[in-house]
Design a protein around this motif. Structure first.
Motif, PDB file in Angstrom:
ATOM      1  N   PRO A   1      68.854 -27.233  59.354  1.00 26.44           N
ATOM      2  CA  PRO A   1      69.739 -28.279  59.563  1.00 26.44           C
ATOM      3  C   PRO A   1      68.852 -29.613  60.249  1.00 26.44           C
ATOM      4  CG  PRO A   1      70.675 -26.341  60.591  1.00 26.44           C
ATOM      5  CD  PRO A   1      69.420 -26.035  60.157  1.00 26.44           C
ATOM      6  N   VAL A   2      69.075 -30.826  59.617  1.00 24.20           N
ATOM      7  CA  VAL A   2      68.668 -31.859  60.329  1.00 24.20           C
ATOM      8  C   VAL A   2      69.565 -32.965  60.564  1.00 24.20           C
ATOM      9  CG1 VAL A   2      66.471 -31.704  58.853  1.00 24.20           C
ATOM     10  CG2 VAL A   2      68.293 -32.940  57.799  1.00 24.20           C
ATOM     11  N   GLU A   3      69.169 -33.821  61.450  1.00 26.63           N
ATOM     12  CA  GLU A   3      70.242 -34.878  61.852  1.00 26.63           C
ATOM     13  C   GLU A   3      70.043 -36.006  60.868  1.00 26.63           C
ATOM     14  OE1 GLU A   3      71.026 -38.017  65.627  1.00 26.63           O
ATOM     15  OE2 GLU A   3      69.361 -36.360  65.748  1.00 26.63           O
ATOM     16  N   THR A   4      71.445 -36.132  60.582  1.00 21.79           N
ATOM     17  CA  THR A   4      71.663 -37.518  59.639  1.00 21.79           C
ATOM     18  C   THR A   4      72.424 -38.590  60.191  1.00 21.79           C
ATOM     19  OG1 THR A   4      73.575 -36.495  58.535  1.00 21.79           O
ATOM     20  CG2 THR A   4      71.523 -36.138  57.548  1.00 21.79           C
TER      21      THR A   4
ATOM     22  N   SER B   1      73.807 -32.332  56.558  1.00 22.60           N
ATOM     23  CA  SER B   1      73.189 -31.258  57.324  1.00 22.60           C
ATOM     24  C   SER B   1      72.022 -30.987  57.006  1.00 22.60           C
ATOM     25  CB  SER B   1      74.095 -30.253  57.596  1.00 22.60           C
ATOM     26  OG  SER B   1      74.165 -29.598  56.590  1.00 22.60           O
ATOM     27  N   GLY B   2      71.519 -31.194  55.638  1.00 22.92           N
ATOM     28  CA  GLY B   2      70.446 -30.780  54.781  1.00 22.92           C
ATOM     29  C   GLY B   2      70.297 -29.235  54.599  1.00 22.92           C
TER      30      GLY B   2
ATOM     31  N   ASN C   1      82.192 -31.485  64.899  1.00 19.78           N
ATOM     32  CA  ASN C   1      82.803 -30.848  63.910  1.00 19.78           C
ATOM     33  C   ASN C   1      81.922 -30.153  62.848  1.00 19.78           C
ATOM     34  OD1 ASN C   1      85.172 -30.500  62.532  1.00 19.78           O
ATOM     35  ND2 ASN C   1      85.751 -32.328  61.892  1.00 19.78           N
ATOM     36  N   GLY C   2      82.828 -29.536  61.788  1.00 18.49           N
ATOM     37  CA  GLY C   2      81.985 -29.092  60.421  1.00 18.49           C
ATOM     38  C   GLY C   2      81.529 -30.233  59.748  1.00 18.49           C
TER      39      GLY C   2
ATOM     40  N   ALA D   1      82.432 -30.342  48.436  1.00 18.19           N
ATOM     41  CA  ALA D   1      82.144 -29.463  49.773  1.00 18.19           C
ATOM     42  C   ALA D   1      80.668 -29.356  50.005  1.00 18.19           C
ATOM     43  CB  ALA D   1      82.992 -28.504  49.937  1.00 18.19           C
ATOM     44  N   LYS D   2      80.073 -28.881  48.866  1.00 22.90           N
ATOM     45  CA  LYS D   2      78.573 -28.622  48.860  1.00 22.90           C
ATOM     46  C   LYS D   2      77.719 -29.764  49.014  1.00 22.90           C
ATOM     47  CE  LYS D   2      78.530 -24.244  46.102  1.00 22.90           C
ATOM     48  NZ  LYS D   2      78.040 -23.705  45.171  1.00 22.90           N
ATOM     49  N   ARG D   3      78.087 -30.764  48.434  1.00 22.61           N
ATOM     50  CA  ARG D   3      77.163 -32.190  48.304  1.00 22.61           C
ATOM     51  C   ARG D   3      77.290 -32.621  49.630  1.00 22.61           C
ATOM     52  NH1 ARG D   3      79.231 -36.622  48.747  1.00 22.61           N
ATOM     53  NH2 ARG D   3      81.248 -36.336  47.646  1.00 22.61           N
ATOM     54  N   GLU D   4      78.599 -32.821  50.346  1.00 17.76           N
ATOM     55  CA  GLU D   4      78.686 -33.201  51.826  1.00 17.76           C
ATOM     56  C   GLU D   4      77.892 -32.652  52.669  1.00 17.76           C
ATOM     57  OE1 GLU D   4      79.952 -36.098  53.084  1.00 17.76           O
ATOM     58  OE2 GLU D   4      81.324 -36.945  51.135  1.00 17.76           O
TER      59      GLU D   4
END
Length: 99
Positions: A95-98, A57-58, A33-34, A49-52
């Motif tokens: 992008p990074v994995e979180t 995703s970084g 998903n997004g 939205a920007k914070r999430e």
């Protein structure tokens, strides 16, 4: 009418590509998903939205375009999920994995 929970969903797009994350827990677990989630008290929907997006995703969205709004209503659940959907191709970071 039930209570509403305000949520966001952001899609990061480039020509011919879209960045998705594998949902690791909660609603939608195990699906691509997004990025998004709950809007916290005291922040606007756009700020949420920007914070999430950053937390999940970084990636930092320099700008977001509103592209949709979906209300999810489930049987036997009084809470309506109001999901504000955005897209961006104007971002910085890799992008990074979180979690």
């Amino acid at each position: 009418m039930g209570l509403k929970k305000i949520l966001t969903l952001v899609f990061v797009k480039e020509p011919g590509k879209i960045l998705l994350g594998m949902k690791k827990r909660g609603f939608g677990q195990g699906r691509w998903n997004g990025f998004g989630g709950k809007v916290e008290e005291g922040e606007t929907i756009l700020e949420g939205a920007k914070r999430e997006l950053l937390e999940e995703s970084g990636v930092v969205a320099n700008s977001l375009s509103r592209v949709g709004l979906i209300n999810f209503e489930f049987e036997n659940d009084p809470i309506i999920l109001e999901v504000h959907i955005f897209k961006t191709s104007d971002y910085t970071g890799k992008p990074v994995e979180t979690e």
